[in-house]
Every structure is written in structure tokens, then in C-alpha cells.
Design an enzyme around this catalytic site. Structure first.
Site, PDB file in Angstrom:
ATOM      1  N   GLU A 144      57.312  16.910 137.427  1.00 14.68           N
ATOM      2  CA  GLU A 144      58.365  16.755 136.417  1.00 14.68           C
ATOM      3  C   GLU A 144      59.351  17.919 136.486  1.00 14.68           C
ATOM      4  O   GLU A 144      58.990  19.004 136.932  1.00 14.68           O
ATOM      5  CB  GLU A 144      57.726  16.750 135.009  1.00 14.68           C
ATOM      6  CG  GLU A 144      57.699  15.411 134.330  1.00 14.68           C
ATOM      7  CD  GLU A 144      59.062  14.854 133.937  1.00 14.68           C
ATOM      8  OE1 GLU A 144      60.076  15.154 134.605  1.00 14.68           O
ATOM      9  OE2 GLU A 144      59.116  14.104 132.965  1.00 14.68           O
ATOM     10  N   ASP A 148      59.637  18.775 127.397  1.00 15.78           N
ATOM     11  CA  ASP A 148      60.293  19.200 126.159  1.00 15.78           C
ATOM     12  C   ASP A 148      59.379  18.827 124.992  1.00 15.78           C
ATOM     13  O   ASP A 148      58.418  19.534 124.692  1.00 15.78           O
ATOM     14  CB  ASP A 148      61.675  18.526 126.106  1.00 15.78           C
ATOM     15  CG  ASP A 148      62.489  18.911 124.893  1.00 15.78           C
ATOM     16  OD1 ASP A 148      62.019  19.694 124.071  1.00 15.78           O
ATOM     17  OD2 ASP A 148      63.633  18.418 124.764  1.00 15.78           O
ATOM     18  N   ARG A 214      73.596  17.730 137.879  1.00 15.66           N
ATOM     19  CA  ARG A 214      72.380  17.754 138.720  1.00 15.66           C
ATOM     20  C   ARG A 214      72.666  18.507 140.015  1.00 15.66           C
ATOM     21  O   ARG A 214      71.751  18.954 140.690  1.00 15.66           O
ATOM     22  CB  ARG A 214      71.965  16.320 139.092  1.00 15.66           C
ATOM     23  CG  ARG A 214      71.524  15.454 137.908  1.00 15.66           C
ATOM     24  CD  ARG A 214      70.892  14.174 138.440  1.00 15.66           C
ATOM     25  NE  ARG A 214      70.804  13.114 137.456  1.00 15.66           N
ATOM     26  CZ  ARG A 214      69.824  12.977 136.563  1.00 15.66           C
ATOM     27  NH1 ARG A 214      68.854  13.869 136.523  1.00 15.66           N
ATOM     28  NH2 ARG A 214      69.820  11.967 135.721  1.00 15.66           N
TER      29      ARG A 214
END
Ligand code: IMP
Ligand code: MG
Length: 238
Positions: A144, A148, A214
Site C-alpha cells: 500500500e 490513513d 502522482r
């Protein structure tokens, strides 16, 4: 540790490096070392983790993974797209250098909708997650980008575990320090975690805000201006 016979123990999560929220690169560092496309100007408040630190920590994680898993069979590295892409690639390359055998799987789950910095918690698409893959008896490591609230993984992991795996652990590049909600209450404890980061919205190195940023090689904290821009909504074409 996972023994050669495949029995996984319940050891606590491996040490996480803390990134203090006060880390601010000097202006000279910012102008020379950290770059981004000019259209992103003003969208970030600061660099949180430089690329070089990400790379060195990724190598550390690969060493920990290498000593944890047997080398007598390939480890299944399961990449959660899209955010984990760059981290997954670096981690896999580091394992290749260590001669640790692995196979790769990719899946997409999503918990954010549009220009939002809050996990929806509801919008996790899990139906087709592992369609057609036979993972029975395998050691699976879910890779991952960031944990969060833990909502995404707490819905996703039980589905993966239904497949009769030898073991299923999580390796995340980042874990957010939640003020109101301690890590214990997440219900998901990543076995391998790169950095513990402040509870702010971060982008870059695969992490997005409404699909943007990204492409950055460092990890940045978003600014108010950047949040208001709205990610790809700021480039809406009618
Ligand atoms: P969770 O379900 O709240 O743990 O959120 C997990 C997913 O939300 C992560 O895999 C990311 O895709 C995304 N996410 C959470 N925090 C951030 C952030 O600060 N920046 C970018 N994406 C984030
Ligand atoms: Mg993600």
C-alpha cells in the site's frame, strides 16, 4: 516471523521511522533538489519526504521482508493501484537485488471520490478484487502507499484472507499519525511500514489529490491553494 513451514506468528509491527511535521527544507534545497512541473506552483506547502529517503527506507523494508519470509517459494506481492505503483516498483527491485523470489499481482481499490481529502469509507470496490487468482497456501504481502483511517484495508483484507492463504500481511510506505484516532483503533496494523507521517494530506510518488501529482518524485504536503485548485477538476474541459 514466518517459519519455513509457513506458520506466521503475531509479532508487532516492525519499527516505523517518524517524519516530524516540522521538517521544512531550506529555500536552497527547495530550489535545487526538489522540483515539480511549473503548473503545480503554489500547490504544496513543503516537501515531507525527499526521494532519496524514500529509496533508502524502501531498501530497509526489502531487507526486513527478505529475512521474514522463506526463500523456498515465491512471495506474492499484491500491489494496490494506483497509488502504490512507484513504491511497489522500488520494493520489488530491491527484493530482486536480494534474490528474494516473488510473483506480482495487481488490484485496484478506492476510497476517495473526486476532489476530497477525506476517505469516504463507503466507496470501496471489492467485488472483483481477486477474481480469477488462486492464492491458496501462498504468503501474500499487500503493498500500500498509505494507511490513513484503515477503512480501505479493513474492508479489503478479509476478502483476501478468504482465499485460504498461508499468511497475509501489509507493507505500507506511509502510516498517518491520527490525532483523534490512535493506530490501535484502526483495526489494521501494517507489519512493515516505511514512515509515520503527520495527519495532513500528502501527494507525490504515486499519491494523488483527485488524480494529480502522482508524477512527483518526492512526497509533498498540499497547500490550501493546492486543495482549492481541486486536482484534475482544475483542468476541467467542457
Ligand atoms: P484509509 O482507508 O483512510 O486508510 O485510506 C487509504 C487510502 O486513501 C490510501 O490507500 C490512499 O489511496 C488514500 N489516502 C489516504 N490518505 C491520503 C493522503 O494523504 N494523500 C493521498 N492519498 C491518501
Ligand atoms: Mg491507496
Amino acid at each position: 516471523m514466518v517459519k519455513e513451514n509457513g506458520a506466521a506468528s503475531t509479532t508487532a509491527s516492525i519499527h516505523i521511522l517518524d517524519v516530524p511535521s516540522s521538517h521544512t527544507p531550506s529555500p536552497s534545497e527547495l530550489s535545487s533538489e526538489y522540483t515539480h512541473p511549473s503548473i503545480y506552483k503554489g500547490h504544496f506547502s513543503k516537501v515531507l519526504i525527499p526521494h532519496s529517503q524514500i529509496q533508502s527506507r524502501t531498501k530497509d523494508l526489502a531487507s526486513l521482508i527478505h529475512s521474514h519470509y522463506p526463500t523456498s517459494e515465491p512471495l506474492v506481492l499484491l500491489c494496490i493501484l494506483k497509488g502504490s505503483g512507484p513504491f511497489f516498483h522500488s520494493l520489488a527491485s530491491a527484493l530482486t537485488i536480494l534474490k528474494h523470489p516473488y510473483v506480482t499481482e495487481f488490484t485496484r481499490i478506492s476510497s476517495y471520490v473526486g476532489a476530497s481529502t477525506q476517505s469516504s469509507g463507503e466507496d470501496i470496490t471489492v467485488a472483483k478484487v481477486l477474481e480469477g487468482r488462486d492464492l491458496r497456501g501462498r504468503h501474500v504481502l499487500v503493498v500500500e502507499d498509505i494507511v490513513d483511517t484503515g477503512n480501505t484495508l479493513s474492508k479489503f483484507l478479509p476478502i483476501v484472507k478468504e482465499n485460504g492463504l498461508a499468511s497475509c500481511e501489509v507493507c505500507t510506505l506511509l502510516t498517518k499519525r491520527l490525532e483523534s484516532n490512535g493506530a490501535e483503533s484502526r483495526g489494521v496494523v501494517p507489519k512493515f511500514s516505511g514512515f509515520s507521517v503527520p495527519d495532513e494530506f500528502v501527494v507525490g510518488y504515486g499519491l494523488d489529490y483527485n488524480e494529480m501529482y502522482r508524477d512527483l518524485e518526492d512526497i509533498w504536503i498540499m497547500s490550501k491553494k493546492g486543495i482549492e485548485f481541486g486536482g484534475m477538476d482544475g483542468f476541467k474541459k467542457d
